[in-house]
Scaffold this active site. Structure first.
Site, PDB file in Angstrom:
ATOM      1  N   GLY A 168     -26.753 -24.955   2.056  1.00 17.83           N
ATOM      2  CA  GLY A 168     -25.561 -25.803   1.929  1.00 17.83           C
ATOM      3  C   GLY A 168     -24.948 -25.745   0.540  1.00 17.83           C
ATOM      4  N   GLU A 224      -5.134  -2.843  -6.273  1.00 14.67           N
ATOM      5  CA  GLU A 224      -5.308  -1.474  -6.815  1.00 14.67           C
ATOM      6  C   GLU A 224      -5.786  -0.521  -5.716  1.00 14.67           C
ATOM      7  OE1 GLU A 224      -6.735  -0.936 -10.813  1.00 14.67           O
ATOM      8  OE2 GLU A 224      -6.315  -3.034 -11.265  1.00 14.67           O
ATOM      9  N   SER A 282       0.829  -1.216   0.000  1.00 16.17           N
ATOM     10  CA  SER A 282       0.000   0.000   0.000  1.00 16.17           C
ATOM     11  C   SER A 282       0.859   1.260   0.000  1.00 16.17           C
ATOM     12  CB  SER A 282      -0.907   0.007   1.242  1.00 16.17           C
ATOM     13  OG  SER A 282      -1.666  -1.174   1.292  1.00 16.17           O
TER      14      SER A 282
HETATM   15  C1  LIG Z   1      -4.848 -11.130  -6.609  1.00 14.92           C
HETATM   16  C2  LIG Z   1      -3.896  -9.966  -6.607  1.00 14.92           C
HETATM   17  C3  LIG Z   1      -3.437  -9.439  -7.809  1.00 14.92           C
HETATM   18  C4  LIG Z   1      -2.515  -8.378  -7.817  1.00 14.92           C
HETATM   19  N1  LIG Z   1      -2.023  -7.919  -9.015  1.00 14.92           N
HETATM   20  C5  LIG Z   1      -1.071  -6.941  -8.999  1.00 14.92           C
HETATM   21  C6  LIG Z   1      -0.448  -6.521 -10.221  1.00 14.92           C
HETATM   22  O1  LIG Z   1      -0.778  -6.984 -11.311  1.00 14.92           O
HETATM   23  N2  LIG Z   1       0.541  -5.579 -10.166  1.00 14.92           N
HETATM   24  C7  LIG Z   1       0.953  -5.030  -8.970  1.00 14.92           C
HETATM   25  O2  LIG Z   1       1.847  -4.182  -8.991  1.00 14.92           O
HETATM   26  N3  LIG Z   1       0.377  -5.407  -7.798  1.00 14.92           N
HETATM   27  C8  LIG Z   1      -0.620  -6.350  -7.785  1.00 14.92           C
HETATM   28  N4  LIG Z   1      -1.199  -6.764  -6.599  1.00 14.92           N
HETATM   29  C9  LIG Z   1      -0.718  -6.177  -5.342  1.00 14.92           C
HETATM   30  C10 LIG Z   1      -1.740  -5.309  -4.638  1.00 14.92           C
HETATM   31  O3  LIG Z   1      -1.882  -4.080  -5.284  1.00 14.92           O
HETATM   32  C11 LIG Z   1      -1.287  -5.211  -3.172  1.00 14.92           C
HETATM   33  O4  LIG Z   1      -1.560  -6.478  -2.583  1.00 14.92           O
HETATM   34  C12 LIG Z   1      -2.008  -4.120  -2.419  1.00 14.92           C
HETATM   35  O5  LIG Z   1      -1.554  -2.859  -2.827  1.00 14.92           O
HETATM   36  C13 LIG Z   1      -1.816  -4.257  -0.905  1.00 14.92           C
HETATM   37  O6  LIG Z   1      -0.451  -4.408  -0.585  1.00 14.92           O
HETATM   38  P1  LIG Z   1       0.000  -5.577   0.411  1.00 14.92           P
HETATM   39  O7  LIG Z   1      -0.556  -6.859  -0.080  1.00 14.92           O
HETATM   40  O8  LIG Z   1       1.453  -5.468   0.592  1.00 14.92           O
HETATM   41  O9  LIG Z   1      -0.743  -5.243   1.769  1.00 14.92           O
HETATM   42  P2  LIG Z   1      -0.284  -4.144   2.837  1.00 14.92           P
HETATM   43  O10 LIG Z   1       0.168  -2.904   2.167  1.00 14.92           O
HETATM   44  O11 LIG Z   1       0.592  -4.798   3.833  1.00 14.92           O
HETATM   45  O12 LIG Z   1      -1.675  -3.817   3.500  1.00 14.92           O
HETATM   46  C14 LIG Z   1      -2.352  -4.793   4.308  1.00 14.92           C
HETATM   47  C15 LIG Z   1      -3.642  -4.193   4.801  1.00 14.92           C
HETATM   48  O13 LIG Z   1      -3.384  -3.084   5.638  1.00 14.92           O
HETATM   49  C16 LIG Z   1      -4.452  -2.181   5.566  1.00 14.92           C
HETATM   50  N5  LIG Z   1      -3.948  -0.852   5.182  1.00 14.92           N
HETATM   51  C17 LIG Z   1      -3.028  -0.558   4.214  1.00 14.92           C
HETATM   52  N6  LIG Z   1      -2.839   0.770   4.136  1.00 14.92           N
HETATM   53  C18 LIG Z   1      -3.631   1.341   5.067  1.00 14.92           C
HETATM   54  C19 LIG Z   1      -3.894   2.674   5.464  1.00 14.92           C
HETATM   55  N7  LIG Z   1      -3.300   3.725   4.860  1.00 14.92           N
HETATM   56  N8  LIG Z   1      -4.775   2.882   6.482  1.00 14.92           N
HETATM   57  C20 LIG Z   1      -5.386   1.835   7.087  1.00 14.92           C
HETATM   58  N9  LIG Z   1      -5.196   0.554   6.730  1.00 14.92           N
HETATM   59  C21 LIG Z   1      -4.339   0.299   5.740  1.00 14.92           C
HETATM   60  C22 LIG Z   1      -5.432  -2.735   4.503  1.00 14.92           C
HETATM   61  O14 LIG Z   1      -6.442  -3.488   5.143  1.00 14.92           O
HETATM   62  C23 LIG Z   1      -4.549  -3.647   3.702  1.00 14.92           C
HETATM   63  O15 LIG Z   1      -5.263  -4.674   3.042  1.00 14.92           O
HETATM   64  C24 LIG Z   1      -2.119  -7.811  -6.585  1.00 14.92           C
HETATM   65  C25 LIG Z   1      -2.610  -8.324  -5.373  1.00 14.92           C
HETATM   66  C26 LIG Z   1      -3.486  -9.386  -5.379  1.00 14.92           C
HETATM   67  C27 LIG Z   1      -3.984  -9.922  -4.054  1.00 14.92           C
END
Ligand SMILES: Cc1cc2nc3c(=O)[nH]c(=O)nc-3n(C[C@H](O)[C@H](O)[C@H](O)COP(=O)(O)OP(=O)(O)OC[C@H]3O[C@@H](n4cnc5c(N)ncnc54)[C@H](O)[C@@H]3O)c2cc1C
Length: 386
Positions: free
Chosen positions: A345, A368, A138
């Site tokens: 179910g 995203e 994020s």
């Molecule tokens: C199926 C899938 C496809 C993807 N495809 C792509 C792709 O094609 N290209 C690419 O570049 N990325 C891709 N991603 C990555 C995706 O964009 C990231 O998973 C996403 O940005 C979240 O980052 P993270 O998984 O590291 O979670 P983290 O950043 O660790 O966040 C975990 C959780 O913390 C919470 N959080 C985060 N920020 C905040 C905030 N500011 N305030 C409060 N709570 C917060 C939210 O609940 C979040 O879900 C994909 C992810 C998935 C699951």
């Protein structure tokens, strides 16, 4: 047949309505079970979907014609994603990634770079968007992958994770730190071919709604300076502007899942007999149906408001797109959950359509920009004066 009354909302032109009807028939003919690729072979299924989308002209909507200066039509992208998601999550994925992967080139590429769009539009090349890293999900501005200037090119080192189409893409749009400034202002964007020396798939990632997904590694990957999209240091801006456009389409996919869940539920509650009548006769069931329909219509209004605003010439639709994504994905999850509940179910039987939808919708609340991030984005735009 799902409710199509929304097509008469003033957001749409006649060609949108015609496209929706044409795509509906295409889906009925092309997205049936027993496809030519085995369902467990995700890579082959995705390649086949991209080929067929290209063959039949649908990918032309994912990126502008390189020879014509026309913007993307976001309402068309949303209508296509909504329709595909209603039929088949993997088909929606394959279509969507051609748009997102090529997005930075469509929006910021120069004439030479835009020529690559001919291949993503025809289905001859598969595209990927490589932004996320392990320590900077994020927190996008915190990416660590580097692109070091070396002679007349750049050398890329580092890893990207959660990359959709990772392993099957022919071109990756990659964001890397070029160091013009700390944080967001020191990132640039590059086009990297899938067969570049030093590029490899480090790990394939398996998720609850499977699609080709990988952690990919860049070990001294050399690209020419002409591979850079935009100017040095513009990468963060390019990533955010691309997500601004494509975020509304994620919301549209969520809407498609929700519509399918409601359609399946209507069939079920009308036909399921109990307590001397149909399940649909029970008022608590009717209450659930009303809430599902309301969530869907409200989400649709936000999705097509965002798309229409962009198509009407707004430079950025940050608030509108964030609202659409937040509301449509969260409410679609709620709609699908109600569908599972009303199927009893059968709703949790592996492979049942509503069980699949329950898995398909989940990741849309994370990628995203997670829902919490969308709230931050909306609040910031409001605090900055709307
Ligand atoms: C199926 C899938 C496809 C993807 N495809 C792509 C792709 O094609 N290209 C690419 O570049 N990325 C891709 N991603 C990555 C995706 O964009 C990231 O998973 C996403 O940005 C979240 O980052 P993270 O998984 O590291 O979670 P983290 O950043 O660790 O966040 C975990 C959780 O913390 C919470 N959080 C985060 N920020 C905040 C905030 N500011 N305030 C409060 N709570 C917060 C939210 O609940 C979040 O879900 C994909 C992810 C998935 C699951």
């Amino acid at each position: 047949m799902p409710d199509q009354s929304f097509l008469h909302w003033p957001f749409f032109d006649e060609h949108h309505r015609a496209l929706a009807v044409g795509l509906e028939s295409w889906c009925a003919e092309n997205l049936c079970l027993g496809d030519d690729a085995a369902p467990h072979d995700l890579d082959a299924t995705c390649r086949s979907l991209v080929r067929r989308f290209g063959r039949d002209g649908w990918l032309a909507y994912t990126a502008p014609d390189p020879g014509v200066a026309a913007p993307l039509d976001v309402r068309t992208l949303c209508l296509i994603r909504e329709t595909l998601a209603r039929h088949d999550a993997l088909a929606d994925f394959a279509f969507a990634m051609q748009g997102l992967g090529a997005g930075p080139i469509s929006l910021f590429g120069n004439a030479e770079q835009r020529r690559a769009l001919a291949r993503t539009r025809s289905g001859d090349a598969i595209a990927a968007f490589a932004l996320t890293e392990q320590q900077s999900g994020s927190d996008v501005a915190n990416i660590a992958m580097t692109a070091r200037r070396d002679g007349n090119g750049y050398v890329l080192d580092g890893e990207k994770t959660w990359i959709s189409n990772g392993g099957i893409a022919d071109l990756y749009v990659v964001f890397a730190r070029t160091g013009e400034a700390p944080g967001a202002k020191g990132i640039s964007t590059f086009i990297v071919p899938g067969d570049a020396a030093g590029f490899s798939v480090a790990e394939r990632l398996d998720v609850i709604s499977p699609h080709p997904l990988a952690r990919v590694a860049f070990d001294h990957v050399r690209v020419p300076a002409s591979a850079m999209i935009g100017a040095p240091g513009e990468g963060f801006k390019i990533a955010m502007a691309t997500l601004d456009v494509f975020r509304a389409t994620v919301a549209a996919a969520a809407l498609g899942f929700a519509r399918r869940a409601l359609d399946e539920t209507l069939k079920r509650v009308r036909s399921r007999r109990m307590f001397d009548g149909a399940l649909a006769d029970l008022q608590l069931v009717q209450g659930a149906i009303a809430e599902m329909a309301l969530d869907i219509d409200a989400a649709a209004l936000l999705v097509y408001r965002a798309a229409w605003a962009k198509d009407s010439g707004a430079a950025r639709v940050t608030r509108e797109a964030a609202m659409a994504k937040l509301f449509a994905t969260e409410r679609a999850q709620r709609v699908v959950d109600k569908a599972v509940q009303l199927h009893g179910g059968d709703g949790v039987r592996r492979g049942h359509i509503v069980e699949r939808l329950y898995r398909d919708i989940r990741a849309l609340r994370i990628y995203e920009g997670a829902s919490e991030v969308q709230k931050v984005v909306i609040a910031r735009t409001m605090l900055a004066g709307g």
